[in-house]
Design a protein around this motif. Sequence first.
Motif, PDB file in Angstrom:
ATOM      1  N   ASN A  92       0.840  -1.188   0.000  1.00 17.79           N
ATOM      2  CA  ASN A  92       0.000   0.000   0.000  1.00 17.79           C
ATOM      3  C   ASN A  92       0.882   1.247   0.000  1.00 17.79           C
ATOM      4  N   ALA A  93       0.979   1.899  -1.157  1.00 21.07           N
ATOM      5  CA  ALA A  93       1.790   3.115  -1.287  1.00 21.07           C
ATOM      6  C   ALA A  93       0.970   4.383  -1.075  1.00 21.07           C
ATOM      7  N   SER A  94      -0.276   4.236  -0.689  1.00 18.68           N
ATOM      8  CA  SER A  94      -1.187   5.368  -0.519  1.00 18.68           C
ATOM      9  C   SER A  94      -1.023   6.012   0.848  1.00 18.68           C
ATOM     10  N   THR A  95      -1.516   7.247   0.956  1.00 13.93           N
ATOM     11  CA  THR A  95      -1.550   7.939   2.241  1.00 13.93           C
ATOM     12  C   THR A  95      -2.895   7.653   2.901  1.00 13.93           C
ATOM     13  N   VAL A  96      -2.865   6.921   4.012  1.00 14.73           N
ATOM     14  CA  VAL A  96      -4.085   6.547   4.729  1.00 14.73           C
ATOM     15  C   VAL A  96      -3.866   6.766   6.221  1.00 14.73           C
ATOM     16  N   THR A  97      -4.933   6.663   6.998  1.00 16.29           N
ATOM     17  CA  THR A  97      -4.780   6.770   8.446  1.00 16.29           C
ATOM     18  C   THR A  97      -4.162   5.485   9.000  1.00 16.29           C
ATOM     19  N   PRO A  98      -3.443   5.592  10.112  1.00 24.32           N
ATOM     20  CA  PRO A  98      -2.917   4.380  10.733  1.00 24.32           C
ATOM     21  C   PRO A  98      -4.009   3.418  11.158  1.00 24.32           C
ATOM     22  N   MET A  99      -5.184   3.940  11.486  1.00 26.85           N
ATOM     23  CA  MET A  99      -6.288   3.078  11.893  1.00 26.85           C
ATOM     24  C   MET A  99      -6.747   2.184  10.739  1.00 26.85           C
ATOM     25  N   ALA A 100      -6.882   2.784   9.542  1.00 33.66           N
ATOM     26  CA  ALA A 100      -7.294   2.002   8.372  1.00 33.66           C
ATOM     27  C   ALA A 100      -6.224   0.993   7.988  1.00 33.66           C
ATOM     28  N   SER A 101      -4.967   1.401   8.074  1.00 31.14           N
ATOM     29  CA  SER A 101      -3.873   0.501   7.704  1.00 31.14           C
ATOM     30  C   SER A 101      -3.810  -0.711   8.630  1.00 31.14           C
ATOM     31  N   LEU A 102      -3.979  -0.489   9.921  1.00 33.20           N
ATOM     32  CA  LEU A 102      -3.986  -1.594  10.883  1.00 33.20           C
ATOM     33  C   LEU A 102      -5.144  -2.547  10.626  1.00 33.20           C
ATOM     34  N   ARG A 103      -6.299  -1.981  10.322  1.00 25.39           N
ATOM     35  CA  ARG A 103      -7.477  -2.817  10.057  1.00 25.39           C
ATOM     36  C   ARG A 103      -7.229  -3.722   8.854  1.00 25.39           C
ATOM     37  N   VAL A 104      -6.666  -3.159   7.789  1.00 23.26           N
ATOM     38  CA  VAL A 104      -6.380  -3.934   6.584  1.00 23.26           C
ATOM     39  C   VAL A 104      -5.318  -4.989   6.866  1.00 23.26           C
ATOM     40  N   TYR A 105      -4.283  -4.618   7.586  1.00 22.26           N
ATOM     41  CA  TYR A 105      -3.203  -5.548   7.915  1.00 22.26           C
ATOM     42  C   TYR A 105      -3.738  -6.773   8.661  1.00 22.26           C
ATOM     43  N   LYS A 106      -4.554  -6.534   9.684  1.00 20.57           N
ATOM     44  CA  LYS A 106      -5.082  -7.636  10.493  1.00 20.57           C
ATOM     45  C   LYS A 106      -6.019  -8.516   9.674  1.00 20.57           C
ATOM     46  N   HIS A 107      -6.804  -7.888   8.811  1.00 17.69           N
ATOM     47  CA  HIS A 107      -7.747  -8.655   7.980  1.00 17.69           C
ATOM     48  C   HIS A 107      -6.998  -9.530   6.976  1.00 17.69           C
ATOM     49  N   LEU A 108      -6.009  -8.959   6.294  1.00 12.09           N
ATOM     50  CA  LEU A 108      -5.263  -9.726   5.293  1.00 12.09           C
ATOM     51  C   LEU A 108      -4.428 -10.826   5.936  1.00 12.09           C
ATOM     52  N   LYS A 109      -3.959 -10.570   7.147  1.00 13.64           N
ATOM     53  CA  LYS A 109      -3.195 -11.596   7.862  1.00 13.64           C
ATOM     54  C   LYS A 109      -4.047 -12.839   8.083  1.00 13.64           C
ATOM     55  N   ARG A 110      -5.328 -12.646   8.396  1.00 12.41           N
ATOM     56  CA  ARG A 110      -6.234 -13.784   8.594  1.00 12.41           C
ATOM     57  C   ARG A 110      -6.465 -14.551   7.292  1.00 12.41           C
ATOM     58  N   HIS A 111      -6.259 -13.875   6.162  1.00 11.93           N
ATOM     59  CA  HIS A 111      -6.439 -14.512   4.859  1.00 11.93           C
ATOM     60  C   HIS A 111      -5.113 -14.953   4.248  1.00 11.93           C
ATOM     61  N   ASN A 112      -4.050 -14.931   5.064  1.00 12.44           N
ATOM     62  CA  ASN A 112      -2.717 -15.371   4.606  1.00 12.44           C
ATOM     63  C   ASN A 112      -2.209 -14.579   3.405  1.00 12.44           C
ATOM     64  N   ILE A 113      -2.496 -13.284   3.438  1.00 13.14           N
ATOM     65  CA  ILE A 113      -1.968 -12.363   2.426  1.00 13.14           C
ATOM     66  C   ILE A 113      -1.066 -11.362   3.134  1.00 13.14           C
ATOM     67  N   PHE A 114       0.119 -11.144   2.589  1.00  9.58           N
ATOM     68  CA  PHE A 114       1.100 -10.272   3.223  1.00  9.58           C
ATOM     69  C   PHE A 114       0.825  -8.815   2.866  1.00  9.58           C
ATOM     70  N   TYR A 115       0.991  -7.955   3.856  1.00 13.53           N
ATOM     71  CA  TYR A 115       0.687  -6.533   3.680  1.00 13.53           C
ATOM     72  C   TYR A 115       1.884  -5.692   4.098  1.00 13.53           C
ATOM     73  N   LEU A 116       2.262  -4.759   3.249  1.00  6.54           N
ATOM     74  CA  LEU A 116       3.294  -3.782   3.574  1.00  6.54           C
ATOM     75  C   LEU A 116       2.737  -2.379   3.377  1.00  6.54           C
ATOM     76  N   GLU A 117       3.060  -1.495   4.305  1.00  6.38           N
ATOM     77  CA  GLU A 117       2.868  -0.070   4.054  1.00  6.38           C
ATOM     78  C   GLU A 117       4.116   0.425   3.328  1.00  6.38           C
ATOM     79  N   ALA A 118       3.932   1.191   2.281  1.00  4.43           N
ATOM     80  CA  ALA A 118       5.084   1.780   1.592  1.00  4.43           C
ATOM     81  C   ALA A 118       4.715   3.126   0.982  1.00  4.43           C
TER      82      ALA A 118
END
Length: 290
Positions: A92-118
Amino acid sequence: MIIGIIGTGLMGSSLTKCLVNRGYNVIVYNRSCWKAEKLREQLGVKVADNPKELLDRTKVAIAFISGDNALCDVVFGDNGVSMASKGSIFINASTVTPMASLRVYKHLKRHNIFYLEAPVYGSTSEAIECRLLSIVAGKEDVYKEVHDLLKDYSSKIYYVGEIPRASVIKLALNNIGLALPALLAESLLLLKAWNVDPEVFHEIAGNLWFKKSIERYWNRIVVEKSPQFKVWMAGKDYWYIAQSLKAKRLPSNLCETLSSMYMQAAVNGFMDKDYPLIAKYYMTLIKNIR
């Protein structure tokens, strides 16, 4: 290597040009499909119908999207990122809130998809020329896996550790970087209101410590050029800073004011103009009271 780009606005389309020039095979997706089709015509890239298809075909995707709502749409929506093949990497190279980024990270982790903020620092020209500054957070082994890709479009990379540190740093940097055009807008309003020649102010400012900051924007604050970063996006980023502070029960007085300044310009015809042109909007207020 095949790379996916989610979001083909100003930055996403510019990064696509960079990666094509670097020899990558690129597949793009955009919620407004005509933007993706335009890139297909210009660069010969392939177009995916949805984020899931794009990641299934590429395994690695970089997102340049407008903010929290767009991020949630491409991740949680029908055929979204979370439905993609296990082991895929979503950058994710976009500018987002830390709250949204954490939510996405935790959700994708449950689906075995790796997430990076960049998130990146730099405009469209730096993106096309593959010299963005990238700030990366997430699991270090995932970062190392895509390091060569990041290096191919970045002049400098800072790995800062756990999510959401990169999102927080990007907002903190924007808090400073986007403030000066708004401050200049108000200074010019003051000068014009009291019939003082702005060039006198410009000459005197040239002797002071903030000379370089003034010069960076002086020719951009009234002369209209193609947008590198839009007025409404600056207002959105300040709103995100305010919400991120409020999430920790902290004051957000200045960023709320700056958000209001940019959004006032946006709703009065400056929505998609380059953000330094906020000054041009405020100059119209002088004409309206005379």
